[in-house]
Design an enzyme around this catalytic site. Sequence first.
Site, PDB file in Angstrom:
ATOM      1  N   ASP A  73       1.038  -1.032   0.213  1.00 56.53           N
ATOM      2  CA  ASP A  73      -0.131  -0.070   0.094  1.00 56.53           C
ATOM      3  C   ASP A  73       0.882   1.222  -0.044  1.00 56.53           C
ATOM      4  O   ASP A  73       1.707   1.205   0.865  1.00 56.53           O
ATOM      5  CB  ASP A  73      -0.821  -0.081   1.146  1.00 56.53           C
ATOM      6  CG  ASP A  73      -2.323   0.902   1.285  1.00 56.53           C
ATOM      7  OD1 ASP A  73      -1.838   2.197   0.895  1.00 56.53           O
ATOM      8  OD2 ASP A  73      -3.455   0.463   1.086  1.00 56.53           O
ATOM      9  N   ASP A 110      -3.099  -3.008  -2.453  1.00 52.77           N
ATOM     10  CA  ASP A 110      -3.831  -1.948  -2.765  1.00 52.77           C
ATOM     11  C   ASP A 110      -3.802  -1.682  -4.176  1.00 52.77           C
ATOM     12  O   ASP A 110      -3.091  -1.961  -5.118  1.00 52.77           O
ATOM     13  CB  ASP A 110      -3.190  -0.894  -2.117  1.00 52.77           C
ATOM     14  CG  ASP A 110      -3.970   0.579  -2.052  1.00 52.77           C
ATOM     15  OD1 ASP A 110      -5.516   0.432  -2.234  1.00 52.77           O
ATOM     16  OD2 ASP A 110      -3.419   1.683  -2.328  1.00 52.77           O
ATOM     17  N   MET A 151      -5.178   1.298  -5.633  1.00 51.49           N
ATOM     18  CA  MET A 151      -4.942   2.816  -6.001  1.00 51.49           C
ATOM     19  C   MET A 151      -3.391   2.966  -5.531  1.00 51.49           C
ATOM     20  O   MET A 151      -3.337   3.496  -4.502  1.00 51.49           O
ATOM     21  CB  MET A 151      -5.859   3.765  -5.280  1.00 51.49           C
ATOM     22  CG  MET A 151      -7.296   3.238  -5.699  1.00 51.49           C
ATOM     23  SD  MET A 151      -7.694   4.182  -7.411  1.00 51.49           S
ATOM     24  CE  MET A 151      -8.044   5.977  -6.633  1.00 51.49           C
ATOM     25  N   ASP A 173      22.764 -61.346 -15.357  1.00 54.23           N
ATOM     26  CA  ASP A 173      22.954 -61.175 -16.754  1.00 54.23           C
ATOM     27  C   ASP A 173      22.619 -62.319 -17.625  1.00 54.23           C
ATOM     28  O   ASP A 173      23.029 -63.476 -17.501  1.00 54.23           O
ATOM     29  CB  ASP A 173      24.440 -60.782 -17.101  1.00 54.23           C
ATOM     30  CG  ASP A 173      24.745 -60.369 -18.248  1.00 54.23           C
ATOM     31  OD1 ASP A 173      25.038 -59.118 -18.458  1.00 54.23           O
ATOM     32  OD2 ASP A 173      24.826 -61.146 -19.411  1.00 54.23           O
ATOM     33  N   ILE A 174      22.054 -62.111 -18.706  1.00 54.84           N
ATOM     34  CA  ILE A 174      21.469 -63.159 -19.733  1.00 54.84           C
ATOM     35  C   ILE A 174      22.692 -63.798 -20.532  1.00 54.84           C
ATOM     36  O   ILE A 174      23.615 -63.107 -20.958  1.00 54.84           O
ATOM     37  CB  ILE A 174      20.326 -62.623 -20.619  1.00 54.84           C
ATOM     38  CG1 ILE A 174      19.302 -61.971 -19.786  1.00 54.84           C
ATOM     39  CG2 ILE A 174      19.882 -63.695 -21.377  1.00 54.84           C
ATOM     40  CD1 ILE A 174      18.100 -61.356 -20.794  1.00 54.84           C
ATOM     41  N   ASN A 178      19.155 -62.360 -30.481  1.00 52.67           N
ATOM     42  CA  ASN A 178      18.900 -61.305 -31.249  1.00 52.67           C
ATOM     43  C   ASN A 178      19.678 -61.617 -32.828  1.00 52.67           C
ATOM     44  O   ASN A 178      18.923 -61.274 -33.889  1.00 52.67           O
ATOM     45  CB  ASN A 178      19.500 -59.896 -31.081  1.00 52.67           C
ATOM     46  CG  ASN A 178      18.823 -59.286 -29.883  1.00 52.67           C
ATOM     47  OD1 ASN A 178      17.719 -59.234 -29.644  1.00 52.67           O
ATOM     48  ND2 ASN A 178      19.695 -58.796 -28.713  1.00 52.67           N
ATOM     49  N   ASP A 189      13.298 -58.951 -27.228  1.00 52.98           N
ATOM     50  CA  ASP A 189      12.366 -58.331 -26.393  1.00 52.98           C
ATOM     51  C   ASP A 189      11.519 -59.129 -25.726  1.00 52.98           C
ATOM     52  O   ASP A 189      11.225 -59.044 -24.634  1.00 52.98           O
ATOM     53  CB  ASP A 189      11.699 -57.026 -27.124  1.00 52.98           C
ATOM     54  CG  ASP A 189      12.905 -55.970 -27.413  1.00 52.98           C
ATOM     55  OD1 ASP A 189      13.811 -55.858 -26.905  1.00 52.98           O
ATOM     56  OD2 ASP A 189      12.404 -54.897 -28.088  1.00 52.98           O
ATOM     57  N   GLU A 216      20.707 -56.223 -21.254  1.00 56.29           N
ATOM     58  CA  GLU A 216      20.166 -57.580 -20.546  1.00 56.29           C
ATOM     59  C   GLU A 216      20.566 -57.680 -19.198  1.00 56.29           C
ATOM     60  O   GLU A 216      21.126 -59.071 -18.899  1.00 56.29           O
ATOM     61  CB  GLU A 216      20.385 -58.843 -21.593  1.00 56.29           C
ATOM     62  CG  GLU A 216      21.648 -58.727 -22.375  1.00 56.29           C
ATOM     63  CD  GLU A 216      22.983 -58.612 -21.720  1.00 56.29           C
ATOM     64  OE1 GLU A 216      23.492 -57.833 -21.206  1.00 56.29           O
ATOM     65  OE2 GLU A 216      23.517 -59.895 -21.552  1.00 56.29           O
TER      66      GLU A 216
HETATM   67  P1  GH3 Z   1      27.319 -63.063 -22.285  1.00 61.64           P
HETATM   68  O1  GH3 Z   1      26.809 -64.470 -21.885  1.00 61.64           O
HETATM   69  O2  GH3 Z   1      28.709 -62.836 -22.171  1.00 61.64           O
HETATM   70  O3  GH3 Z   1      26.570 -61.953 -21.268  1.00 61.64           O
HETATM   71  O4  GH3 Z   1      26.891 -62.763 -23.617  1.00 61.64           O
HETATM   72  P2  GH3 Z   1      25.882 -61.674 -24.298  1.00 61.64           P
HETATM   73  O5  GH3 Z   1      25.764 -62.219 -25.630  1.00 61.64           O
HETATM   74  O6  GH3 Z   1      24.600 -61.860 -23.463  1.00 61.64           O
HETATM   75  O7  GH3 Z   1      26.672 -60.260 -23.785  1.00 61.64           O
HETATM   76  P3  GH3 Z   1      26.902 -58.988 -24.604  1.00 61.64           P
HETATM   77  O8  GH3 Z   1      27.145 -58.119 -23.498  1.00 61.64           O
HETATM   78  O9  GH3 Z   1      28.203 -59.449 -25.712  1.00 61.64           O
HETATM   79  O10 GH3 Z   1      25.790 -58.697 -25.483  1.00 61.64           O
HETATM   80  C1  GH3 Z   1      24.597 -58.454 -24.966  1.00 61.64           C
HETATM   81  C2  GH3 Z   1      23.550 -58.242 -25.833  1.00 61.64           C
HETATM   82  O11 GH3 Z   1      22.243 -57.918 -25.484  1.00 61.64           O
HETATM   83  C3  GH3 Z   1      23.645 -57.235 -27.092  1.00 61.64           C
HETATM   84  C4  GH3 Z   1      22.215 -56.717 -27.513  1.00 61.64           C
HETATM   85  O12 GH3 Z   1      22.005 -57.553 -28.775  1.00 61.64           O
HETATM   86  C5  GH3 Z   1      21.529 -57.271 -26.557  1.00 61.64           C
HETATM   87  N1  GH3 Z   1      20.484 -56.426 -25.807  1.00 61.64           N
HETATM   88  C6  GH3 Z   1      20.822 -55.508 -25.106  1.00 61.64           C
HETATM   89  N2  GH3 Z   1      19.823 -54.755 -24.726  1.00 61.64           N
HETATM   90  C7  GH3 Z   1      18.517 -55.059 -25.296  1.00 61.64           C
HETATM   91  C8  GH3 Z   1      17.170 -54.810 -25.623  1.00 61.64           C
HETATM   92  O13 GH3 Z   1      16.687 -53.862 -25.213  1.00 61.64           O
HETATM   93  N3  GH3 Z   1      16.605 -55.737 -26.499  1.00 61.64           N
HETATM   94  C9  GH3 Z   1      17.072 -56.838 -27.282  1.00 61.64           C
HETATM   95  N4  GH3 Z   1      16.137 -57.493 -28.091  1.00 61.64           N
HETATM   96  N5  GH3 Z   1      18.369 -57.168 -26.988  1.00 61.64           N
HETATM   97  C10 GH3 Z   1      19.138 -56.284 -26.293  1.00 61.64           C
HETATM   98 MG    MG Z   2      24.808 -61.234 -21.383  1.00 64.80          MG
HETATM   99 MG    MG Z   3      25.967 -57.825 -20.428  1.00 67.21          MG
END
Ligand code: GH3
Ligand code: MG
Ligand code: MG
Length: 455
Positions: free
Chosen positions: A9, A53, A55, A329-330, A337, A348, A374
């Site tokens: 104000d 205020d 004004m 780890d896979i 792939n 996937d 993976e």
């Molecule tokens: P290791 O037993 O030594 O782990 O062998 P690997 O083939 O699993 O390992 P590497 O690290 O050489 O490869 C990982 C692969 O995972 C590479 C890629 O093609 C795959 N990958 C990673 N992310 C994705 C994803 O989001 N989708 C798909 N489809 N594949 C994926």
């Molecule tokens: Mg792997």
């Molecule tokens: Mg790996």
Amino acid sequence: MSARVLVVDDLPQNVKLLEAKLANEYYDVAAAYSGAQALAKVKGFSPDIVLLDVMMPDMDGFETCRRLKADPETAYIPVVMITALSDIADRVKGLESGADDFITKPINDLHLFARVKSLVRLKMLTDELSLRDQTGSQLGILDKPFITADFNYKANILVVNDDIVESRRISDKLASLGHIITVSEPKKAMENVLREHYDLVIVSTQLYEMDGLRLCAQIRNNETSRQIPLLILVDGEDKDLLVKGFEMGINDYLVTPIDQNELVARVKTQIRRKAYQDALKANYQQSLSLAVVDSLTRLYNRRYLDAHLKNIVDQALNKGKDLSLMTIDIDHFKQVNDAPGFGHHIGDEVLRQIAERILNSIRSTDLATRLGGEEFVVVMPGTPTKSALEIAERVRFAIASVPFKISAGDGSLKCTVSIGLASLKIGDNGEDLMKKSDEALYKAKKEGRNKIVVS
Ligand code: GH3
Ligand code: MG
Ligand code: MG
């Protein structure tokens, strides 16, 4: 409720008077003597409400308000205009310039505190949402939400009034703002409120069948309808009713007979505020889940793990509890792939099912995340190495024992994982734990895969 109030104000005696009244109610008060000063002071003092205020020489209240509302940093501080006369044109002009409310001089204490309390309460809610939003921005996951003041949103408005003529007049006047439903029975109104989504409910307090405030209370007390803005129509003389209304949380009122322009201005203000709050909430929830959840597997992502592992570790250390963590780890996933006729999308499909099997093998208190690619990490609070090893074995077995369904080749695929396991020792932090389990994983790979190694 202690809140910060900025009084603006040009006349020092007016400022003094308001300061005294507010300080008496334990508000924390600061003063500004011009529009320019107000704009400067708002930044440092960060008030919960501004009493402005109209004004003033140089920059008047309308202009000051417009500038406050145009700056994203200050736009959400409620502004109450103080007008010398109860001039309707001024009130409407004030609301159009973005003011949240107005009070006429001489200031009626009851109205002053009712308005201030209600606006401060709303501000606190908005603050809380902004704060969460800010945390989101710091994590780098939220865009700054800013809803502009322009107004194209079509609102759903419910009018509860058994005065058919007045009801009709209101809905005609508001027609351009959205969809207006009118009902005359309170019971039906409550049914509507629980069934439909409303942006605003306007309730007459002069209903024949029921106390309008009772309906407001019902709306406020119900989980579904708690957040809906409420605007009541009151007889100008009925001060007690107004006080009761504000105490139970109505957002605004109009005095009957209703001024049509004021009606539109007040309704717009309420809807704008609701739209802002809704957007803030939705933005927060959506961005948060988009940002911390991996879209392919629906597990939490690395960002989430990074943000939370430290807390989990601290908690375990403070409470002397066990904590174990495994990295999964896979094996030879690249080959999935790369197999003839397969490709990334088949990979996937497998990733999704692996995530599912991990989730089904762990407990609800364990945290499963996809670290990337993976690779997965499972955090197991309250778990010593021995039990963690059992869980890891369950995961390994769930994956290795049953082939995955895929939409290529003969429709099924065998896959295994390797797992590194580590448990928290005193002196470890989250990174140490991750590093140890990663080293153990590396060893598991070297030793032939489809196996678990404990750090
Ligand atoms: P290791 O037993 O030594 O782990 O062998 P690997 O083939 O699993 O390992 P590497 O690290 O050489 O490869 C990982 C692969 O995972 C590479 C890629 O093609 C795959 N990958 C990673 N992310 C994705 C994803 O989001 N989708 C798909 N489809 N594949 C994926
Ligand atoms: Mg792997
Ligand atoms: Mg790996």
